[in-house]
Design a protein around this motif. Structure first.
Motif, PDB file in Angstrom:
ATOM      1  N   GLU A   1       7.302 -20.004   1.783  1.00 59.65           N
ATOM      2  CA  GLU A   1       7.469 -18.501   2.331  1.00 59.65           C
ATOM      3  C   GLU A   1       6.255 -17.658   1.814  1.00 59.65           C
ATOM      4  O   GLU A   1       6.016 -16.632   2.601  1.00 59.65           O
ATOM      5  N   ILE A   2       5.724 -17.859   0.678  1.00 59.63           N
ATOM      6  CA  ILE A   2       4.672 -16.854   0.196  1.00 59.63           C
ATOM      7  C   ILE A   2       3.401 -17.151   1.093  1.00 59.63           C
ATOM      8  O   ILE A   2       2.821 -16.141   1.482  1.00 59.63           O
ATOM      9  N   LEU A   3       3.272 -18.322   1.334  1.00 59.06           N
ATOM     10  CA  LEU A   3       2.022 -18.633   2.300  1.00 59.06           C
ATOM     11  C   LEU A   3       2.263 -18.018   3.517  1.00 59.06           C
ATOM     12  O   LEU A   3       1.360 -17.542   4.280  1.00 59.06           O
ATOM     13  N   LEU A   4       3.485 -17.956   4.132  1.00 53.74           N
ATOM     14  CA  LEU A   4       3.702 -17.278   5.306  1.00 53.74           C
ATOM     15  C   LEU A   4       3.644 -15.977   5.607  1.00 53.74           C
ATOM     16  O   LEU A   4       3.287 -15.247   6.457  1.00 53.74           O
ATOM     17  N   ARG A   5       4.055 -15.195   4.354  1.00 55.05           N
ATOM     18  CA  ARG A   5       4.278 -13.976   4.167  1.00 55.05           C
ATOM     19  C   ARG A   5       3.068 -13.318   3.480  1.00 55.05           C
ATOM     20  O   ARG A   5       3.080 -12.025   3.002  1.00 55.05           O
ATOM     21  N   LYS A   6       1.992 -13.913   3.393  1.00 50.32           N
ATOM     22  CA  LYS A   6       0.691 -13.372   2.492  1.00 50.32           C
ATOM     23  C   LYS A   6       0.203 -12.006   2.844  1.00 50.32           C
ATOM     24  O   LYS A   6      -0.179 -11.532   2.038  1.00 50.32           O
ATOM     25  N   ASP A   7       0.465 -11.998   4.437  1.00 51.53           N
ATOM     26  CA  ASP A   7      -0.030 -10.806   4.837  1.00 51.53           C
ATOM     27  C   ASP A   7       0.793  -9.427   4.642  1.00 51.53           C
ATOM     28  O   ASP A   7       0.260  -8.302   4.591  1.00 51.53           O
ATOM     29  N   GLU A   8       1.931  -9.769   4.160  1.00 52.29           N
ATOM     30  CA  GLU A   8       2.886  -8.724   3.721  1.00 52.29           C
ATOM     31  C   GLU A   8       2.748  -8.304   2.289  1.00 52.29           C
ATOM     32  O   GLU A   8       3.452  -7.320   1.934  1.00 52.29           O
ATOM     33  N   LEU A   9       2.145  -9.170   1.522  1.00 45.18           N
ATOM     34  CA  LEU A   9       2.209  -8.969   0.138  1.00 45.18           C
ATOM     35  C   LEU A   9       1.280  -7.924  -0.437  1.00 45.18           C
ATOM     36  O   LEU A   9       0.608  -7.224   0.376  1.00 45.18           O
ATOM     37  N   THR A  10       1.433  -7.491  -1.486  1.00 44.39           N
ATOM     38  CA  THR A  10       0.827  -6.266  -2.161  1.00 44.39           C
ATOM     39  C   THR A  10      -0.369  -6.579  -3.027  1.00 44.39           C
ATOM     40  O   THR A  10      -0.264  -7.539  -3.629  1.00 44.39           O
ATOM     41  N   ASP A  11      -1.626  -6.049  -2.999  1.00 39.83           N
ATOM     42  CA  ASP A  11      -2.841  -6.478  -3.622  1.00 39.83           C
ATOM     43  C   ASP A  11      -2.631  -6.147  -5.004  1.00 39.83           C
ATOM     44  O   ASP A  11      -2.226  -5.059  -5.275  1.00 39.83           O
ATOM     45  N   LEU A  12      -2.805  -6.942  -5.930  1.00 42.99           N
ATOM     46  CA  LEU A  12      -3.032  -6.794  -7.351  1.00 42.99           C
ATOM     47  C   LEU A  12      -4.278  -6.456  -7.686  1.00 42.99           C
ATOM     48  O   LEU A  12      -5.151  -7.035  -8.354  1.00 42.99           O
ATOM     49  N   GLY A  13      -4.896  -5.334  -7.174  1.00 40.32           N
ATOM     50  CA  GLY A  13      -6.196  -4.987  -7.375  1.00 40.32           C
ATOM     51  C   GLY A  13      -6.555  -4.396  -8.712  1.00 40.32           C
ATOM     52  O   GLY A  13      -7.497  -4.906  -9.203  1.00 40.32           O
ATOM     53  N   GLU A  14      -5.574  -3.858  -9.345  1.00 37.32           N
ATOM     54  CA  GLU A  14      -5.807  -3.432 -10.834  1.00 37.32           C
ATOM     55  C   GLU A  14      -5.943  -4.559 -11.783  1.00 37.32           C
ATOM     56  O   GLU A  14      -6.772  -4.661 -12.569  1.00 37.32           O
ATOM     57  N   LEU A  15      -5.104  -5.594 -11.541  1.00 38.35           N
ATOM     58  CA  LEU A  15      -5.228  -6.841 -12.362  1.00 38.35           C
ATOM     59  C   LEU A  15      -6.523  -7.300 -12.137  1.00 38.35           C
ATOM     60  O   LEU A  15      -7.097  -7.822 -13.159  1.00 38.35           O
ATOM     61  N   LEU A  16      -6.913  -7.842 -10.942  1.00 43.47           N
ATOM     62  CA  LEU A  16      -7.993  -8.365 -10.748  1.00 43.47           C
ATOM     63  C   LEU A  16      -9.209  -7.616 -11.010  1.00 43.47           C
ATOM     64  O   LEU A  16     -10.152  -8.289 -11.706  1.00 43.47           O
ATOM     65  N   ASP A  17      -9.379  -6.251 -11.179  1.00 39.40           N
ATOM     66  CA  ASP A  17     -10.434  -5.396 -11.520  1.00 39.40           C
ATOM     67  C   ASP A  17     -10.776  -5.521 -13.231  1.00 39.40           C
ATOM     68  O   ASP A  17     -11.461  -5.643 -13.719  1.00 39.40           O
ATOM     69  N   GLU A  18      -9.263  -5.540 -13.791  1.00 41.30           N
ATOM     70  CA  GLU A  18      -9.344  -5.871 -15.220  1.00 41.30           C
ATOM     71  C   GLU A  18      -9.958  -7.323 -15.719  1.00 41.30           C
ATOM     72  O   GLU A  18     -10.699  -7.395 -16.452  1.00 41.30           O
ATOM     73  N   LEU A  19      -9.708  -8.364 -14.712  1.00 38.93           N
ATOM     74  CA  LEU A  19     -10.372  -9.485 -15.208  1.00 38.93           C
ATOM     75  C   LEU A  19     -11.646  -9.713 -14.824  1.00 38.93           C
ATOM     76  O   LEU A  19     -12.495 -10.169 -15.595  1.00 38.93           O
ATOM     77  N   LEU A  20     -12.197  -9.139 -13.688  1.00 39.74           N
ATOM     78  CA  LEU A  20     -13.647  -9.175 -13.339  1.00 39.74           C
ATOM     79  C   LEU A  20     -14.254  -8.196 -14.388  1.00 39.74           C
ATOM     80  O   LEU A  20     -15.585  -8.611 -14.670  1.00 39.74           O
ATOM     81  N   GLU A  21     -14.063  -7.077 -14.877  1.00 39.67           N
ATOM     82  CA  GLU A  21     -14.435  -6.399 -15.748  1.00 39.67           C
ATOM     83  C   GLU A  21     -14.758  -6.823 -16.997  1.00 39.67           C
ATOM     84  O   GLU A  21     -15.729  -6.872 -17.786  1.00 39.67           O
ATOM     85  N   THR A  22     -13.765  -7.885 -17.615  1.00 41.16           N
ATOM     86  CA  THR A  22     -13.591  -8.531 -18.550  1.00 41.16           C
ATOM     87  C   THR A  22     -14.859  -9.680 -18.478  1.00 41.16           C
ATOM     88  O   THR A  22     -15.603 -10.093 -19.440  1.00 41.16           O
ATOM     89  N   MET A  23     -14.812 -10.126 -17.351  1.00 38.72           N
ATOM     90  CA  MET A  23     -15.829 -11.476 -17.053  1.00 38.72           C
ATOM     91  C   MET A  23     -17.457 -10.848 -17.178  1.00 38.72           C
ATOM     92  O   MET A  23     -18.016 -11.366 -17.795  1.00 38.72           O
TER      93      MET A  23
END
Length: 543
Positions: free
Chosen positions: A337-359
């Motif tokens: 169901e998650i894969l089917l509704r992936k376009d409706e999900l909310t982007d976790l941009g802040e978490l991804l930014d924290e990870l890439l900044e740490t990298m």
């Protein structure tokens, strides 16, 4: 008619058929009790599994037989009742034998089509006609109710036996403010054993999730629950482990989606002075990409390639998610169901930014400080490369799968380290949570649902009620109703004669029979005279 209906003898079927159906109901009742006993013991063998499956099949057949018998016997009483009234019923509507819903419906149509305009007492006749149709239709209603109740109860009995259900509480790791935990996810190998173990376990889970070069993953983020205490309190395990089928259901929980796609560059700026295979990691917070630079790939995959892989990280709230222990991954239908509704999900941009900044900071460390997750991911990428030079599609798939595995393992390690890094008491975190769920233990073989006996009671309710109704004439000695059920069922005893015994009875069904005899009844004993009035057949006088 004769001077007394009390002289009418009782046909065997009037007590044999109810007893037969009561015997079938007893079998269903015993089956429910067997399910109850079987479900309380998780130990089983293949022979028991076959026996339980066969028993369910037999019960399903019995339910169908009881539903049909309910219709036939209810129709018998109603048809007999009308035949014992002066008005009677149309001759074409009189039926014998086992009735089916279609035959009952056809009888309703025959009665409805009767033309009563020229008949004396038209209003009364019309009222009687619709009264008859209503009673006939009630037999269909009872039949549908019996079949519906039986089917519903059977479906419940076909579900796993529920041994115990108990509530649990849970809390998820937040998706923001995990900077310290993200730093610790990159802690160097052999620095702190406990943290290295968290890194290793997190990577192992994501190696399994991305098996087969998967590059689009739906998953349940790290969630802390009271599941362990619930298992202990429910006493579901022993020295051999958990024998029950144990499931954890979480309500209104966030699920996440992680994916990556890669672009391939066949001519990366590899350092010509480097000998042997080299893999470089690079990150761009601005473009949200992780890059892999593979130089001097071993034979037979000779060559170099750079893979720039944009990362997508999303989350969504789902009302119900079930995981089966001992694993902690949700069921396939919830992940799908998650894969089917992936376009409706909310982007976790802040978490991804924290990870890439740490990298960006971590990748500037000396190579000897490389963390356990990065080292193993690089080794797995080279060991499982398998892409010939120039096969960029294969390279893109490998790069995307590696990126998803890398990011997923880092995020999981950071989530597991979160309570320790921020000095959070997990028990208090869960205790203060308003999020709830359920722990359910079911039997692996025995069926029956949450309470087999309730389903059995629902299944036999209508047939048992009909048996009571049928036996009332026996209890109160009402020979009129004995006769009503008799003439409405298998034997059309429309006329009985007081002619001397031995007088030949005409049994030509084309002409109206002059007399008839029920099974095991002494012939020529009592007369019950009927008359035909405007093609309606009934008693010559009211009883």
């Amino acid at each position: 008619m004769s001077s007394s209906l009390q002289d009418v003898s009782l046909a065997k079927w009037q007590w044999q058929d109810p007893l037969t159906r009561f015997f079938l109901i007893t079998i269903i009742f015993i089956w429910g009790y067997v399910l109850e006993l079987c479900g309380e013991h998780p130990d089983y063998n293949p022979e028991l599994q076959y026996l339980m499956s066969f028993g369910s099949f037999i019960v399903a057949l019995i339910v169908g037989i009881l539903a049909q018998a309910t219709l036939a016997h209810m129709f018998a009483y109603i048809q007999g009742y009308f035949l014992l009234r002066r008005h009677g019923i149309p001759l074409e509507a009189i039926m014998s034998g086992e009735q089916t819903p279609l035959r009952v419906l056809s009888a309703c149509l025959v009665i409805f089509k009767q033309n009563d305009v020229s008949t004396k007492g038209y209003k009364k006749r019309r009222y009687t006609k619709y009264f008859q149709i209503a009673l006939y239709a009630s037999t269909l209603f009872v039949y549908v109710a019996s079949v519906g109740a039986g089917a519903y109860a059977s479906s419940k009995l076909g579900t796993p036996y529920v041994y115990i259900t108990t509530p649990i509480k849970w809390a998820q790791t937040p998706t923001v403010g995990k900077q310290d935990s993200l730093n610790n996810a990159f802690i160097s190998r052999n620095f702190i054993g406990a943290l290295n173990m968290i890194q290793f376990n997190s990577l192992a889970k994501w190696v399994d999730k991305t098996r087969g070069d998967k590059r689009e993953i739906a998953f349940l983020p790290v969630t802390f629950t009271t599941l362990k205490d619930a298992l202990v309190n429910a006493n579901l395990g022993d020295t051999n482990g958990i024998k029950w089928r144990v499931e954890m259901e979480l309500d209104n929980i966030n699920m996440q989606y992680l994916a990556a796609q890669c672009n391939a560059d066949p001519n990366p700026p590899c350092d010509s002075n480097i000998t042997g295979t080299f893999v470089g990691r690079y990150v761009s917070k601005e473009n949200k990409t992780i890059s892999w630079e593979l130089c001097n790939l071993p034979s037979p995959f000779e060559g170099s390639v750079r893979l720039d892989c944009p990362v997508t990280l999303k989350q969504g709230l789902f009302p119900r998610v079930i995981s089966e222990l001992p694993g902690n991954s949700p069921r396939d239908e919830h992940l799908a169901e998650i894969l089917l509704r992936k376009d409706e999900l909310t982007d976790l941009g802040e978490l991804l930014d924290e990870l890439l900044e740490t990298m960006e900071k971590v990748f500037q460390r000396p190579s000897e400080w490389t963390d356990l997750i990065s080292i193993n991911v690089i080794e797995q990428l080279v060991a499982g490369w398998g892409c010939r030079a120039g096969n960029f599609t294969c390279a893109q798939v490998k790069g995307a799968s590696t990126t998803v595995r890398y990011v997923g393992a880092l995020l999981e390690a950071a989530s597991n380290m979160y309570p320790v890094d921020y000095l959070i008491n997990v028990d208090e975190l869960i205790g203060n949570s308003t999020s709830t769920g359920t722990l359910t233990a079911t039997h692996k073989v025995c069926k029956g649902g949450r309470d087999p006996m309730i389903s059995v009671g629902l299944m036999i309710s209508v047939p048992l009620l009909m048996i009571i109704v049928e036996l009332l004439p026996l209890l109160f000695g009402n020979k009129v109703w004995w006769l009503a059920s008799d003439i409405g069922f298998k034997h059309i005893a429309l006329l009985r004669s007081t002619r001397p015994c031995g007088t030949k009875c005409k049994n030509d069904l084309i002409d109206l029979p002059k007399c008839t005899t029920r099974p095991d009844e002494i012939p020529c004993q009592t007369i019950v005279r009927f008359s035909e009035n405007d093609d309606h057949f009934g008693l010559s006088s009211d009883l």
